[in-house]
Scaffold this active site. Structure first.
Site, PDB file in Angstrom:
ATOM      1  N   SER A   1      -6.753   6.461  -2.967  1.00 20.55           N
ATOM      2  CA  SER A   1      -5.944   5.465  -3.668  1.00 20.55           C
ATOM      3  C   SER A   1      -6.394   5.371  -5.124  1.00 20.55           C
ATOM      4  CB  SER A   1      -6.077   4.102  -2.983  1.00 20.55           C
ATOM      5  OG  SER A   1      -5.173   3.167  -3.538  1.00 20.55           O
ATOM      6  N   ASP A   2      -5.437   5.098  -5.991  1.00 21.70           N
ATOM      7  CA  ASP A   2      -5.750   4.912  -7.396  1.00 21.70           C
ATOM      8  C   ASP A   2      -4.757   3.910  -7.970  1.00 21.70           C
ATOM      9  OD1 ASP A   2      -7.500   6.077  -9.660  1.00 21.70           O
ATOM     10  OD2 ASP A   2      -5.492   6.009 -10.524  1.00 21.70           O
ATOM     11  N   GLN A   3      -5.182   3.169  -8.977  1.00 17.65           N
ATOM     12  CA  GLN A   3      -4.324   2.127  -9.538  1.00 17.65           C
ATOM     13  C   GLN A   3      -4.426   2.089 -11.052  1.00 17.65           C
ATOM     14  OE1 GLN A   3      -5.350  -2.228  -9.296  1.00 17.65           O
ATOM     15  NE2 GLN A   3      -3.589  -2.249  -7.932  1.00 17.65           N
TER      16      GLN A   3
ATOM     17  N   GLY B   1      -1.238   4.270  -6.394  1.00 13.55           N
ATOM     18  CA  GLY B   1      -0.978   5.510  -5.686  1.00 13.55           C
ATOM     19  C   GLY B   1      -1.768   5.517  -4.386  1.00 13.55           C
TER      20      GLY B   1
END
Length: 199
Positions: free
Chosen positions: A75-77, A112
């Site tokens: 995950s990425d933000q 994401g």
């Protein structure tokens, strides 16, 4: 609780974020945590949605090499204001500047999410948007907030799961957990598509 899922696979969170770990624990599934050493640099001209989708996948792939049968969550933000990506402030002065700029405005957070089934090489990737509408903020409000919570390692300079909620007029989105960094509604669907029943 066993460290493996009922089918023998391991579920691995490719992140050391305590917030993501806490969110994933809500699903009641056994999982382990593995730090990703993926390069998180933004590519030239890369927009926010492409960036977070690519990095979520890259983080999962970086951890996949440790277990050939695991399901890996990446995950990425990132946050966007006026079509400009704003990152983690890193210090008090930049946090003040970010919050002054966000005052009375809307910041869009893009998270994401990737679920990589290493055995089958099936990779599911989504990007979940979430809008944060800030109330008008005075310099005193910003100073009081930052001194109390010190969210200098958080995109947008706040912790929505903490006192940061007092900065907002309203929140708009399908999955409130995405704002904290791990969209659990989407993740539940992905896990079920990979043969993991949450309920």
């Amino acid at each position: 609780m066993s460290a493996t899922l009922p089918d023998g696979r391991r579920l691995v969170l490719a992140s050391t974020s305590p917030f993501r770990r806490e969110l994933l624990a809500r699903l009641g599934l056994p999982f382990t945590v593995q730090a990703s050493d993926a390069d998180e640099s933004r590519l030239p001209g890369e927009d926010a949605t492409t960036l977070v989708a690519r990095l979520a996948k890259r983080k999962a792939q970086a951890v996949a090499r440790y277990d050939s049968t695991a399901l890996i969550i990446g995950s990425d933000q990132t946050a966007v204001l006026d079509d400009e990506i704003i990152g983690k402030p890193g210090n008090h002065e930049r946090a003040v500047a970010q919050l002054l700029r966000a005052s009375g405005r809307t910041v869009i957070f893009y998270t994401g999410l990737c679920l990589l089934d290493h055995a089958s090489q099936r990779c599911q990737v989504v990007v979940e948007p979430f809008r944060v509408v800030f109330r008008p903020l005075t310099s005193a409000m910003i100073e009081n907030y930052l001194r109390r919570e010190q969210p200098y390692n958080c995109a947008g300079s706040f912790k929505s799961e903490g006192l940061g909620i007092a900065l907002f007029e309203r929140l708009e989105g399908d999955d409130p957990s995405s704002l904290i960094g791990l969209p659990l509604i989407q993740l539940t669907r992905m896990l079920e598509a990979a043969g993991v029943t949450v309920l």
